[in-house]
Design an enzyme around this catalytic site. Structure first.
Site, PDB file in Angstrom:
ATOM      1  CG  ASP A   9       3.103  11.540  -2.003  1.00 55.52           C
ATOM      2  OD1 ASP A   9       4.388   9.883  -1.966  1.00 55.52           O
ATOM      3  OD2 ASP A   9       3.166  11.002  -0.254  1.00 55.52           O
ATOM      4  CD  GLU A 104       2.008   8.982  -5.074  1.00 52.55           C
ATOM      5  OE1 GLU A 104       2.984   9.051  -5.953  1.00 52.55           O
ATOM      6  OE2 GLU A 104       1.679   7.825  -4.385  1.00 52.55           O
TER       7      GLU A 104
HETATM    8  P1  TTP Z   1       2.165   6.789   0.643  1.00 47.68           P
HETATM    9  O1  TTP Z   1       2.116   8.487   0.194  1.00 47.68           O
HETATM   10  O2  TTP Z   1       2.942   5.449   0.182  1.00 47.68           O
HETATM   11  O3  TTP Z   1       2.370   7.095   2.208  1.00 47.68           O
HETATM   12  P2  TTP Z   1       2.084   7.878   3.531  1.00 47.68           P
HETATM   13  O4  TTP Z   1       1.518   9.166   2.874  1.00 47.68           O
HETATM   14  O5  TTP Z   1       1.376   7.608   4.304  1.00 47.68           O
HETATM   15  O6  TTP Z   1       3.790   8.641   3.980  1.00 47.68           O
HETATM   16  P3  TTP Z   1       4.604   9.190   3.205  1.00 47.68           P
HETATM   17  O7  TTP Z   1       5.321  10.467   3.668  1.00 47.68           O
HETATM   18  O8  TTP Z   1       6.295   8.662   2.588  1.00 47.68           O
HETATM   19  O9  TTP Z   1       4.611   9.472   1.654  1.00 47.68           O
HETATM   20  O10 TTP Z   1       0.575   6.106   0.439  1.00 47.68           O
HETATM   21  C1  TTP Z   1      -0.154   6.924   1.186  1.00 47.68           C
HETATM   22  C2  TTP Z   1      -1.468   6.749   1.597  1.00 47.68           C
HETATM   23  O11 TTP Z   1      -2.527   5.753   1.639  1.00 47.68           O
HETATM   24  C3  TTP Z   1      -0.736   6.174   3.160  1.00 47.68           C
HETATM   25  O12 TTP Z   1      -0.763   7.295   4.495  1.00 47.68           O
HETATM   26  C4  TTP Z   1      -1.369   4.870   4.131  1.00 47.68           C
HETATM   27  C5  TTP Z   1      -2.732   4.669   2.381  1.00 47.68           C
HETATM   28  N1  TTP Z   1      -1.474   3.138   2.176  1.00 47.68           N
HETATM   29  C6  TTP Z   1      -2.262   2.500   2.528  1.00 47.68           C
HETATM   30  O13 TTP Z   1      -3.580   1.872   2.662  1.00 47.68           O
HETATM   31  N2  TTP Z   1      -2.083   0.948   1.553  1.00 47.68           N
HETATM   32  C7  TTP Z   1      -0.168   0.990   1.988  1.00 47.68           C
HETATM   33  O14 TTP Z   1      -0.403  -0.135   1.500  1.00 47.68           O
HETATM   34  C8  TTP Z   1       0.919   2.048   1.441  1.00 47.68           C
HETATM   35  C9  TTP Z   1       1.923   1.726   1.245  1.00 47.68           C
HETATM   36  C10 TTP Z   1      -0.066   3.175   1.787  1.00 47.68           C
HETATM   37 MG    MG Z   2       2.287  10.045   0.816  1.00 45.29          MG
END
Ligand code: TTP
Ligand code: MG
Length: 407
Positions: A9, A104
């Site tokens: 991730d 992911e």
């Molecule tokens: P995530 O993996 O949930 O978040 P992240 O990568 O920003 O942070 P983390 O270090 O906690 O993993 O989501 C991946 C991407 O998807 C994120 O950068 C932005 C996008 N996203 C959206 O567009 N809408 C949402 O509601 C979420 C949760 C993420």
């Molecule tokens: Mg992420």
């Protein structure tokens, strides 16, 4: 043998990509916001998280918490491009990949981890490569199933690596609130609380009938989740492979015929085993040779019918070798089968091996699954084995697809 699943991730994915694209944003609190009038935060850099900025907040709320925050309008093309490039990195380590979301992925490395020095080494290589090529950090969770791999990654964030082995799972789950588990949202959390269930261990120990009454069919699944058990297979893109192959750069260049044959046998075994595992058989056998000066060529032969038997693949690969006058030592060898057919009952007649041979092969595979590759192998390989080379899986175009994870 337990499966070995990696969850990869990206950390603050959209924000990290933007910080990489624009060095002025690096090390700063930034939030990526939607374009076209959508002014909510899609994600935020870890620098902004310190101020409590969360996904879903509007820009005013974010600015109030973090006055120096920089807003960047998201560019989905950039993220999609990175996502595609990332999957190329993963595919060097296994063909069994589920791209779960834009940032992911799950990788099943059960049958390949030993080729790369183990699951942790794969995780570290991926982290290093992702940092080098894309300038972003990611977190790797490793576990026997995707539920636990996802949890390991969540717990290890950011820029971490965590491995939950089978024997760790009970203690990890003992006091863990149920909401930490992937798939348990606020509503299930609340309904579990109504039953007095707060931790994963309590969920795992709850009477199945109680959960079934409350949740119906998913009650059973929830109980298993509380025990860290998850049978959901990786959903690998549904596409038949064009070929199954392995290639190997040898520890040193070789010219000795017996040594070459031994390596070809090893590769044939890997190909045959993989094909058998996923129920494929191929009508073409190919042998690839690379000389020390990197000239590389492949020769093929067509069989009367498809096979996935090690000795058959080996025999045909050696048949090809016999037609080649080697002009130098050999640096790399590759064996693959192509023109694949799905091995199903209707096609069984096509396979020229007896039930006995087949059950022997599966028995060998089962022992190898349990104790590591080549525990049981063919005598001539054992005689010739030297230090194994670097073996890289070379499934084309992207490997065996539609794989179900067996318990
Ligand atoms: P995530 O993996 O949930 O978040 P992240 O990568 O920003 O942070 P983390 O270090 O906690 O993993 O989501 C991946 C991407 O998807 C994120 O950068 C932005 C996008 N996203 C959206 O567009 N809408 C949402 O509601 C979420 C949760 C993420
Ligand atoms: Mg992420």
């Amino acid at each position: 043998m337990h499966n070995i699943i990696l969850c990869i991730d990206m950390d603050a994915f959209f924000a990290s990509v933007e910080q990489q694209a624009n060095p002025k944003l690096r090390g700063k609190p930034i939030a990526v916001i939607g374009s076209g009038g959508r002014t909510v935060v899609t994600t935020r850099s870890y620098e902004a998280r310190k101020f409590g900025v969360k996904t879903g907040m509007n820009i005013y709320e974010a600015k109030k918490l973090c006055p120096h925050i920089i807003f960047v309008v998201g560019d989905s093309e950039k993220y999609t491009h990175t996502c595609k490039e990332l999957s190329k990195v993963y595919s060097r380590f296994t063909p069994d990949i589920e791209i779960y979301s834009i940032d992911e992925a799950f990788l099943d490395v059960t049958t390949t981890h030993h080729l790369f020095g183990g699951a942790e080494a794969i995780g570290l290589s991926i982290k290093k490569e992702v940092k080098k090529r894309f300038g972003i950090n990611c977190t790797v969770g490793i576990a026997p199933n995707i539920l636990m791999a996802k949890l390991a990654s969540d717990i290890a964030k950011p820029d971490g690596l965590r491995w939950f082995k089978e024997e760790d799972i009970q203690s990890v789950l003992k006091n863990l609130p149920v909401k930490e588990l992937w798939g348990i949202g606020p509503s299930i959390e609340r309904r579990l609380a109504e039953l007095g269930i707060k931790t994963c261990a309590e969920l795992g120990e709850a009477p199945a009938s109680l959960l079934r009454n409350k949740f119906g069919i998913i009650g059973e699944t929830l109980k298993l989740m509380g025990q860290g058990i998850c049978h959901r297979p990786l959903i690998v893109k549904d596409e038949d492979p064009k070929s199954i192959g392995h290639s190997m750069t040898l520890p040193r260049d070789i010219s000795n015929r017996k040594q070459i044959e031994a390596q070809v046998l090893k590769l044939s075994e890997m190909v045959g085993r993989r094909a058998r595992k996923y129920g494929f058989a191929g009508k073409k056998v190919s042998l690839t040779i690379r000389y020390p000066d990197f000239e590389t060529f492949t020769r093929q032969t067509t069989l009367p019918g498809p096979t996935n038997i090690t000795h058959e693949i080996y025999r045909h690969a050696i048949g090809i070798l016999n037609t080649i006058r080697l002009r130098d030592k050999v640096r790399l060898l590759g064996v693959s089968i192509s023109q694949l057919k799905k091995e199903d009952n209707a096609q069984m007649a096509l396979f020229d091996y007896t039930a006995k041979e087949k059950s022997l092969l599966h028995a060998v595979d089962a022992v190898n699954d349990k104790y590591g590759d080549f525990t049981v192998t063919w005598a001539s390989y054992l005689e010739q084995d030297e230090q194994s080379g670097v073996i890289s899986p070379a499934w084309r175009p992207s490997g065996v697809r539609n794989v179900t994870v067996k318990k």
